[in-house]
Design a protein around this motif. Structure first.
Motif, PDB file in Angstrom:
ATOM      1  N   ILE A   5      35.903  37.928  41.333  1.00 17.09           N
ATOM      2  CA  ILE A   5      35.222  38.709  42.221  1.00 17.09           C
ATOM      3  C   ILE A   5      33.956  39.055  42.002  1.00 17.09           C
ATOM      4  O   ILE A   5      33.762  39.364  40.708  1.00 17.09           O
ATOM      5  N   TYR A  40      37.107  48.622  46.850  1.00 16.29           N
ATOM      6  CA  TYR A  40      37.488  47.467  48.128  1.00 16.29           C
ATOM      7  C   TYR A  40      37.923  48.405  49.190  1.00 16.29           C
ATOM      8  O   TYR A  40      38.490  49.632  49.109  1.00 16.29           O
ATOM      9  N   VAL A  54      36.538  40.513  53.801  1.00 16.31           N
ATOM     10  CA  VAL A  54      35.657  40.295  52.950  1.00 16.31           C
ATOM     11  C   VAL A  54      35.475  38.619  53.015  1.00 16.31           C
ATOM     12  O   VAL A  54      35.797  38.021  53.886  1.00 16.31           O
ATOM     13  N   GLU A  75      34.008  37.799  47.592  1.00 16.82           N
ATOM     14  CA  GLU A  75      32.879  38.512  47.490  1.00 16.82           C
ATOM     15  C   GLU A  75      32.653  39.271  48.866  1.00 16.82           C
ATOM     16  O   GLU A  75      33.490  39.098  49.874  1.00 16.82           O
ATOM     17  N   PRO A  76      31.821  40.367  48.865  1.00 16.69           N
ATOM     18  CA  PRO A  76      31.648  41.189  50.129  1.00 16.69           C
ATOM     19  C   PRO A  76      30.987  40.493  51.317  1.00 16.69           C
ATOM     20  O   PRO A  76      30.487  39.383  51.224  1.00 16.69           O
ATOM     21  N   LEU A  86      33.364  45.123  46.805  1.00 14.09           N
ATOM     22  CA  LEU A  86      33.641  44.589  48.004  1.00 14.09           C
ATOM     23  C   LEU A  86      33.463  45.453  49.326  1.00 14.09           C
ATOM     24  O   LEU A  86      33.958  45.096  50.473  1.00 14.09           O
TER      25      LEU A  86
END
Length: 234
Positions: A5, A40, A54, A75-76, A86
């Protein structure tokens, strides 16, 4: 199961004992049992609210519906200010909608839409505001003034609605940083969880623009253009 992540500027690997899970379920487990600082977004958990969008392995997905696999890299979304981990700021999507004036303004009192009329733009109404299309858009990546797929799809929804008495006003609004700037790469349509084709909507807006006397300025810069049959016109 091991996944990575992106947090700040680096990918951090997590090893979690969980199989046959959605990415959101895995993120929840990491936050509750491994690292409670992980941040997130999530909401409905049913692919309706769009808040958990995402990127996984460089493709936009909804975390609540994506089945996570060994080695996934999360990842964002791109092309949006990062808030933390995120989570990104999606205000830009709503701002482009405002700039495009993507709503019915001049109401046609005589319009009486039937079932067939409603089917013309029914799919566009299914947008869940997840922002995946902006993240995938290569034009928006280099030009933040570009109205983008979400806003242009909304404009087509209004232009194709017979209750809008002045569709030309909408067409006028999308000429600069709008329909002609789109490369029609279709990346937005590929990642849309609702199956909306902004590319197709933009193509229809280009055709409608031509009906109102507009043309692709890129063609004009060459001293001519092309007809709808592909033949050059000068």
């Amino acid at each position: 199961m091991k996944i990575s992540i992106k947090r700040d500027f680096d990918f951090i690997e997590y090893d979690v004992d969980m199989q046959d899970a959605t990415l959101l379920e895995l993120l929840n487990k990491i936050k509750s049992e491994v690292d409670n600082s992980l941040t997130y977004s999530s909401g409905c958990r049913s692919s309706v609210c769009g808040s958990c969008a995402v990127r996984v392995n460089e493709k936009e997905v909804l975390a609540c519906s994506y089945k996570v696999k060994e080695g996934d890299r999360v990842e964002p979304l791109k092309n949006a200010p990062l808030i933390r981990d995120l989570v990104v700021n999606m205000d830009h999507a709503y701002e482009t909608n405002r700039r495009a004036k993507a709503w019915i303004k001049s109401y046609n009192e005589d319009a009486k839409p039937n079932d067939e009329d409603e089917k013309i733009n029914a799919l566009q109404s299914d947008c869940i505001l997840c922002g995946s299309c902006y993240s995938a858009c290569p034009v928006y990546a280099v030009n933040s003034d570009f109205l983008g797929p979400f806003a242009l799809t909304r404009v087509w929804k209004v232009v194709s609605d017979k209750r809008e008495a002045d569709p030309k006003e909408k067409i006028d609004t999308i000429q600069m940083n709008g329909v002609w700037d789109c490369t029609l790469c279709n990346e937005c349509s590929v990642v849309c969880p609702q199956g909306i084709s902004s590319k197709a909507d933009i193509e229809k807006l280009c055709a409608k623009s031509s009906q109102f006397g507009y043309m692709d300025p890129n063609f004009g810069s060459f001293g001519g253009g092309f007809g709808f049959d592909g033949s050059p016109s000068f």
